[in-house]
Structure formats: C-alpha cells, structure tokens
Write a protein that holds these residues in place. Sequence first.
Motif, PDB file in Angstrom:
ATOM      1  N   TRP A 261      78.180  -7.896  69.925  1.00 35.91           N
ATOM      2  CA  TRP A 261      77.631  -6.963  68.934  1.00 35.91           C
ATOM      3  C   TRP A 261      76.697  -7.649  67.913  1.00 35.91           C
ATOM      4  CZ3 TRP A 261      79.259  -9.584  64.863  1.00 35.91           C
ATOM      5  CH2 TRP A 261      80.502 -10.209  64.907  1.00 35.91           C
ATOM      6  N   ASN A 262      76.586  -8.974  67.962  1.00 33.67           N
ATOM      7  CA  ASN A 262      75.879  -9.600  66.837  1.00 33.67           C
ATOM      8  C   ASN A 262      74.366  -9.511  66.928  1.00 33.67           C
ATOM      9  OD1 ASN A 262      75.862 -11.400  68.968  1.00 33.67           O
ATOM     10  ND2 ASN A 262      76.029 -13.205  67.673  1.00 33.67           N
ATOM     11  N   PHE A 263      73.798  -9.535  68.133  1.00 31.73           N
ATOM     12  CA  PHE A 263      72.351  -9.337  68.343  1.00 31.73           C
ATOM     13  C   PHE A 263      72.194  -8.353  69.495  1.00 31.73           C
ATOM     14  CE2 PHE A 263      70.509 -12.526  65.544  1.00 31.73           C
ATOM     15  CZ  PHE A 263      71.570 -13.403  65.332  1.00 31.73           C
TER      16      PHE A 263
ATOM     17  N   ALA B  58      67.921  -8.345  75.845  1.00 31.71           N
ATOM     18  CA  ALA B  58      66.689  -8.870  76.457  1.00 31.71           C
ATOM     19  C   ALA B  58      66.920 -10.237  77.077  1.00 31.71           C
ATOM     20  CB  ALA B  58      65.596  -8.966  75.395  1.00 31.71           C
ATOM     21  N   ARG B  59      67.761 -11.044  76.431  1.00 30.74           N
ATOM     22  CA  ARG B  59      68.020 -12.413  76.897  1.00 30.74           C
ATOM     23  C   ARG B  59      68.552 -12.402  78.326  1.00 30.74           C
ATOM     24  NH1 ARG B  59      71.367 -16.155  72.897  1.00 30.74           N
ATOM     25  NH2 ARG B  59      69.795 -17.831  73.045  1.00 30.74           N
ATOM     26  N   LYS B  60      69.271 -11.327  78.684  1.00 28.10           N
ATOM     27  CA  LYS B  60      69.884 -11.231  80.019  1.00 28.10           C
ATOM     28  C   LYS B  60      69.080 -10.341  80.972  1.00 28.10           C
ATOM     29  CE  LYS B  60      74.354 -12.124  77.872  1.00 28.10           C
ATOM     30  NZ  LYS B  60      74.536 -13.491  78.328  1.00 28.10           N
TER      31      LYS B  60
ATOM     32  N   LEU C  21      74.795 -18.380  56.703  1.00 27.31           N
ATOM     33  CA  LEU C  21      74.722 -16.990  56.259  1.00 27.31           C
ATOM     34  C   LEU C  21      73.834 -16.096  57.113  1.00 27.31           C
ATOM     35  CD1 LEU C  21      76.267 -18.183  53.850  1.00 27.31           C
ATOM     36  CD2 LEU C  21      75.109 -16.495  52.437  1.00 27.31           C
ATOM     37  N   TRP C  22      73.106 -16.721  58.073  1.00 25.68           N
ATOM     38  CA  TRP C  22      72.272 -15.891  58.945  1.00 25.68           C
ATOM     39  C   TRP C  22      73.136 -14.839  59.618  1.00 25.68           C
ATOM     40  CZ3 TRP C  22      70.235 -17.326  64.445  1.00 25.68           C
ATOM     41  CH2 TRP C  22      69.349 -16.338  64.861  1.00 25.68           C
ATOM     42  N   ASN C  23      72.705 -13.582  59.582  1.00 20.10           N
ATOM     43  CA  ASN C  23      73.438 -12.490  60.231  1.00 20.10           C
ATOM     44  C   ASN C  23      74.865 -12.378  59.683  1.00 20.10           C
ATOM     45  OD1 ASN C  23      73.164 -10.354  62.040  1.00 20.10           O
ATOM     46  ND2 ASN C  23      74.239 -11.446  63.671  1.00 20.10           N
TER      47      ASN C  23
ATOM     48  N   VAL D 178      76.925 -15.541  64.029  1.00 17.85           N
ATOM     49  CA  VAL D 178      76.090 -16.129  65.070  1.00 17.85           C
ATOM     50  C   VAL D 178      76.885 -17.276  65.689  1.00 17.85           C
ATOM     51  CG1 VAL D 178      73.823 -17.106  65.611  1.00 17.85           C
ATOM     52  CG2 VAL D 178      74.092 -15.687  63.586  1.00 17.85           C
ATOM     53  N   CYS D 179      76.847 -17.378  67.004  1.00 17.51           N
ATOM     54  CA  CYS D 179      77.695 -18.377  67.677  1.00 17.51           C
ATOM     55  C   CYS D 179      77.284 -19.804  67.303  1.00 17.51           C
ATOM     56  CB  CYS D 179      77.595 -18.200  69.175  1.00 17.51           C
ATOM     57  SG  CYS D 179      75.931 -18.469  69.757  1.00 17.51           S
ATOM     58  N   THR D 180      76.037 -19.950  66.805  1.00 17.31           N
ATOM     59  CA  THR D 180      75.563 -21.296  66.445  1.00 17.31           C
ATOM     60  C   THR D 180      75.701 -21.566  64.947  1.00 17.31           C
ATOM     61  OG1 THR D 180      73.352 -20.369  66.140  1.00 17.31           O
ATOM     62  CG2 THR D 180      73.838 -21.334  68.310  1.00 17.31           C
TER      63      THR D 180
ATOM     64  N   PRO E 259      66.885 -20.844  64.880  1.00 15.89           N
ATOM     65  CA  PRO E 259      67.656 -20.573  66.099  1.00 15.89           C
ATOM     66  C   PRO E 259      67.075 -21.290  67.320  1.00 15.89           C
ATOM     67  CG  PRO E 259      66.140 -18.787  65.713  1.00 15.89           C
ATOM     68  CD  PRO E 259      65.948 -19.752  64.560  1.00 15.89           C
ATOM     69  N   GLU E 260      67.717 -21.022  68.432  1.00 13.99           N
ATOM     70  CA  GLU E 260      67.269 -21.580  69.706  1.00 13.99           C
ATOM     71  C   GLU E 260      65.894 -21.034  70.048  1.00 13.99           C
ATOM     72  OE1 GLU E 260      70.103 -19.709  68.866  1.00 13.99           O
ATOM     73  OE2 GLU E 260      70.776 -19.205  70.864  1.00 13.99           O
ATOM     74  N   ARG E 261      65.251 -21.698  71.009  1.00 16.33           N
ATOM     75  CA  ARG E 261      63.961 -21.210  71.499  1.00 16.33           C
ATOM     76  C   ARG E 261      64.138 -20.709  72.935  1.00 16.33           C
ATOM     77  NH1 ARG E 261      60.949 -22.236  67.340  1.00 16.33           N
ATOM     78  NH2 ARG E 261      60.962 -24.259  66.243  1.00 16.33           N
TER      79      ARG E 261
ATOM     80  N   PHE F  19      67.620 -24.301  76.406  1.00 10.34           N
ATOM     81  CA  PHE F  19      68.782 -23.978  77.247  1.00 10.34           C
ATOM     82  C   PHE F  19      69.987 -23.857  76.335  1.00 10.34           C
ATOM     83  CE2 PHE F  19      71.228 -23.044  80.713  1.00 10.34           C
ATOM     84  CZ  PHE F  19      72.142 -23.992  81.127  1.00 10.34           C
ATOM     85  N   HIS F  20      70.454 -22.646  76.173  1.00  7.54           N
ATOM     86  CA  HIS F  20      71.544 -22.349  75.239  1.00  7.54           C
ATOM     87  C   HIS F  20      72.844 -22.443  76.026  1.00  7.54           C
ATOM     88  CE1 HIS F  20      73.537 -20.708  71.783  1.00  7.54           C
ATOM     89  NE2 HIS F  20      73.845 -19.566  72.355  1.00  7.54           N
ATOM     90  N   THR F  21      73.463 -23.608  75.989  1.00  9.37           N
ATOM     91  CA  THR F  21      74.595 -23.850  76.892  1.00  9.37           C
ATOM     92  C   THR F  21      75.801 -24.355  76.119  1.00  9.37           C
ATOM     93  OG1 THR F  21      75.336 -25.079  78.839  1.00  9.37           O
ATOM     94  CG2 THR F  21      73.744 -26.192  77.414  1.00  9.37           C
TER      95      THR F  21
HETATM   96  O1  LIG Z   1      74.565 -15.569  70.713  1.00  5.84           O
HETATM   97  C1  LIG Z   1      74.289 -15.941  69.552  1.00  5.84           C
HETATM   98  O2  LIG Z   1      74.958 -15.666  68.564  1.00  5.84           O
HETATM   99  C2  LIG Z   1      73.009 -16.733  69.368  1.00  5.84           C
HETATM  100  O3  LIG Z   1      72.670 -17.321  70.613  1.00  5.84           O
HETATM  101  C3  LIG Z   1      71.892 -15.788  68.923  1.00  5.84           C
HETATM  102  O4  LIG Z   1      71.786 -14.658  69.797  1.00  5.84           O
HETATM  103  C4  LIG Z   1      70.398 -14.245  69.808  1.00  5.84           C
HETATM  104  C5  LIG Z   1      69.665 -15.226  68.932  1.00  5.84           C
HETATM  105  O5  LIG Z   1      68.382 -15.497  69.383  1.00  5.84           O
HETATM  106  C6  LIG Z   1      70.542 -16.425  68.992  1.00  5.84           C
HETATM  107  O6  LIG Z   1      70.357 -17.327  67.931  1.00  5.84           O
END
Ligand SMILES: O=C(O)[C@@H](O)[C@@H]1OC[C@H](O)[C@H]1O
Length: 497
Positions: free
Chosen positions: A161-163, A169-171, A287-289, A293-295, A454-456, A460-462
């Motif tokens: 639910w966070n993004f 879109a990422r998937k 504090l982002w979001n 955020v998982c990161t 954030p990631e680009r 590779f977000h692993t």
């Molecule tokens: O899954 C997350 O919380 C992060 O990977 C976050 O999701 C979309 C953003 O682009 C990422 O920073």
Amino acid sequence: MDHRSIFTPGSLLGIEPAHVIGGVRRTDGSGDPLPVINPATGTHVADVPTASAELVDEAVTLAVAVQRDWGRRSHTDRAKVLRRIHTLLGEHAEEIGRIVSVEQGKPFRDAVGEIGGAQNFFEFAISQQYRDIGEVVATEPDEQLTVREVPIGVIGAILPWNFPAAIFARKVAPALMAGNAIVVKPSEFTPLSAMALAELCRRAGLPDGLLSVVCGPGRETGAALVGHRDVGMITMTGSTRGGREIMSQAAEKLIPVSLELGGKAPFIVFPDANIEQAAKDAVEARLWNAGQVCTCNEITYVHEDVRDEFLARVTAHLAAITPRDPFDPDSTLGPLVAAREWAKVKSMVDTAVAQGATLAMGGDRPPGDEFAAGNWFAPTLLTDVASDMDITRAEVFGPVLSVTTFSTYDEVIERANSTPFGLAAYLYSGSLHTVMRALDDLEFGETYVNKAGPERPQGFHTGWKASGIGGDDGPHGYERYVRRKTAYVGYGPTYGG
Ligand SMILES: O=C(O)[C@@H](O)[C@@H]1OC[C@H](O)[C@H]1O
Ligand SMILES: NC(=O)C1=CN([C@@H]2O[C@H](COP(=O)(O)OP(=O)(O)OC[C@H]3O[C@@H](n4cnc5c(N)ncnc54)[C@H](OP(=O)(O)O)[C@@H]3O)[C@@H](O)[C@H]2O)C=CC1
C-alpha cells in the motif's frame, strides 16, 4: 478534498470501484466488501468488492488466451503500447495523484511525483525493446545451438500500500515488455490506484485481458492468484510474513517468486562525515512517505564524537517538517496508512521509552484538532537507543528516528549486520577507505553512500536475508519476467527434405 470527485463518469475510476477483468469493470464480489478509508480524515471513501476464486480464474484464463498473441509480437511493437501508457500517465498524473492521496494519505505533491516514478519504470521497460534476447553458442558443424529468452506466460503481481501507483508500474511494465500477461492484486488498503491504472492501460491500447486487477484480502484473493495452475510466476512487495506465505504456496507449483520484503536500514554516520548532509539525509530517509518505505532509515548509528552536533542538526530538520492535510500545498508529512499501523508505531515508541530510550520529540499525534481524526503521527526522535531494545530489531515503518551511538568501525558494522533484514543501508564518511571497506562489509542488497535514496529504475532493488528473494528494476529485475529456451537445430545434408 472531497474524495467523491475521484468517482465521476468518464474518469479513470468511473462512478464506483470495481475489479478490471478483460478491460471490463466488474463489481461482483464474494463475502463482505472491503472499505477504503481516507488515512488523513478517517472518513469512508468506498467499498470494494472481494474477488472470488472463480473471478480470479476468469481473469487468469483470459490472460492465458491473450498472452499468446502478445508474446509473439515484436519487442518494438510492445514498446509502442508501453509508450502510450507512459504518455497517458503524464496526462493523468494529477487525477491518479488525487486517488493515491485519498487512499494512501501522502501529500498530493508526493503522489503526483509517484506517477513520475511510475513513468520512469515504464521508460526503463521501453528501453529493453532492443535488448539481447539470447545467444548463439559454439557447437558442432551442421548444427545451430541457441539459448533465447521467452515470456513466462501469466504473471501474478501482489502489491503493498505504500506506493500503490509506482509499484504497480514497477511490476506491470517489465512483465508486459517481456511479453507476459499480468493479473494484479493490490493491497486492500489501496485498491483504487490499480483500478484507475488498469483503465488507463486499456485506453492506451493494451489488449483486453492482458492486464486485470482483482481486489480482496491477500490470504483469500491473493492466495487464489498464487495457487492458480496457469500463473507462472509471482512478484510481490510487502511484509516478510506475507512473502514467506506466498513463497510457501508457490513452492507447491514449483513456480519462481520475486519478493521485495521488509527492511531495517542502518544509517551510519562516521566522525569524518559531512554532519549537516548526514543530518538532513537522516531525516529525509526516515520521514519520506511518513516513514512507510522499505528503504527508510530505521536505525541511525552516529559516532560518539559527533553525536551532539548531529542531534542538534537533526532536531532542527525535524522541527521544519509540517504535517498537513495532503492537499495543502505546504504539507510535507502525511498520516500513516491505517489505524493498525498507527497503533503499531505508537506501541513501538512507548516500548522503547519504557526500555530506556529518551523521547526527544513527538511520540504521539501532532497537537491540533485537525490531527484528532485519521492516522497522524508526529515526527518523532528517540535518542539513547540501546542495541538490546526492541525498536532496534523490528521494522517501525513510521516517522520515528531512532538514534544510537557507536565507538569503533568494527562495532557499528557488527551491529548493523545483526538485523535479520538485508535490504538497504546508508553510510556517511569522508574517507574513501572507510566507504569502500564498509561497502564490502555491510550485508545489504543496496547501499547509499553520502546520499539518500530513492532507487533508480536502472539499478537493482534486491533484498538479502529476510528482505526478500529476487528483486525489481534494471536488467536483473527484468530477467525475473523471462525464462529460457535452448534449441539444437541440425541442418546437415542428411537432415530434412
Ligand atoms: O518498496 C518500497 O518501499 C521502495 O522500493 C519504494 O517503492 C517505490 C519507490 O520508487 C521506492 O523507493
Ligand atoms: N519491501 C517493500 O518495499 C515494502 C515492505 N512492506 C512491509 O510490509 C509491511 C506491511 O505492509 P503490507 O502492505 O501490509 O504488507 P503485507 O505483506 O501484509 O501485504 C502486502 C501485499 O501482500 C498481500 N498478502 C499478504 N499475505 C498474503 C498471502 N499469504 N498470500 C497472498 N497475498 C498476501 C497483501 O494483501 P492484503 O492487502 O490483504 O494485506 C498485500 O496485497 C510493512 O510494515 C513493511 O514491513 C510494505 C510495503 C513495501
């Protein structure tokens, strides 16, 4: 902001929430509908039907039929459709941004920015239209040996639910570019974004049935998708608990999974760091979001020699954060997504204080009547955090900056690596030796050095360890959506006609 304005004739959502199956809005559901609650006000937004196993089967069966033709189309032909989706995302950024803010709670400016992030995931997928798709391997005369990548078939995507728009879109983007069909199960907290995006993809010319959205609880609708005989791969982002359950169920069918799970990112400030930059980034990365955020910076390690200066600067940056109605242009902090998340964060802060941490700021709702309803949590600073406290181990996923001190390099690396998670890490130092040594020694899939995220999309977000298996983004993330086919073609004089 009157959320009824997101349900109007001709809008992406239409006049009511519905699954999207074969390009058709479907409101049939099993059991009780799921309420969507506005996190900023606590008001009821909509009731969403729960897709039954039969409806999931209908979506997957349609996907199987349509994918065959889509998978045979050229990469450049598929890229043309994704380009039209990318264009429409830009044209509808504010409309989808309103939906994201209403159901997830983030400031509208950030929600519109999230649609830009969604476009970037499509941009990267489009760039794969000219990728190498295999090898011709040296072999014997009169024989051609090839290994080439082909689509998997039907992908099941399960979203957090966070993004809700960016991770859709990422998937969806790489899955479609690779020639697959995809059935999406959004989070029960934020289903509306996926519904709107499915309609946007239809308007962009995506063949009906290639992308469907089925809503409902993960252990019901999600489980029906994971268990469907014709789903060839599952990609999921969410909790480690959910990921383990999905992987266990997928094992029954021997299908691959790609799991982006929880995190406990250490944020390490060495004494030779730029302290102002580190303090600014420590607050931003937490504090982002609203910390969801998982990161996110989950535990800040500051060297004892620079603790006081660092805390003074962190305090100043935290004081500048303004929780406000998501549609207030000055809002820089939204609420937590749900009451259960608020209760979890509050309990973790109270426990930390009971275990000896100092509550230097926040710790509860922000003061003011406007924050009495909804899931508002004030920017919070905990200091004197000790490594034996619960808050150093479990993921907070809220706007709570926990600061602990360290004395030596070996101590901080050992403590940072002691977490069962392994997604993101941050380190701040002016020494190349310290940076390169820590990059080797830290056990995380992704490290940020002297900068926040954030990631680009080309990275590779692993996640390592309890943070997941597989990964998203870049060529390595794209690889999760293909499989390989090897061919030995004999063509000597004795072969064939
Ligand atoms: O899954 C997350 O919380 C992060 O990977 C976050 O999701 C979309 C953003 O682009 C990422 O920073
Ligand atoms: N790595 C990352 O990027 C993210 C990690 N998280 C982590 O997840 C935690 C909670 O976020 P949340 O989204 O609630 O995570 P969950 O794992 O509870 O939910 C993520 C998605 O998985 C579904 N799901 C859960 N269990 C199953 C199952 N057994 N079978 C099929 N689908 C399932 C959920 O459905 P339902 O909606 O019914 O729960 C939801 O759509 C956060 O505290 C954080 O730790 C969250 C967001 C992003």
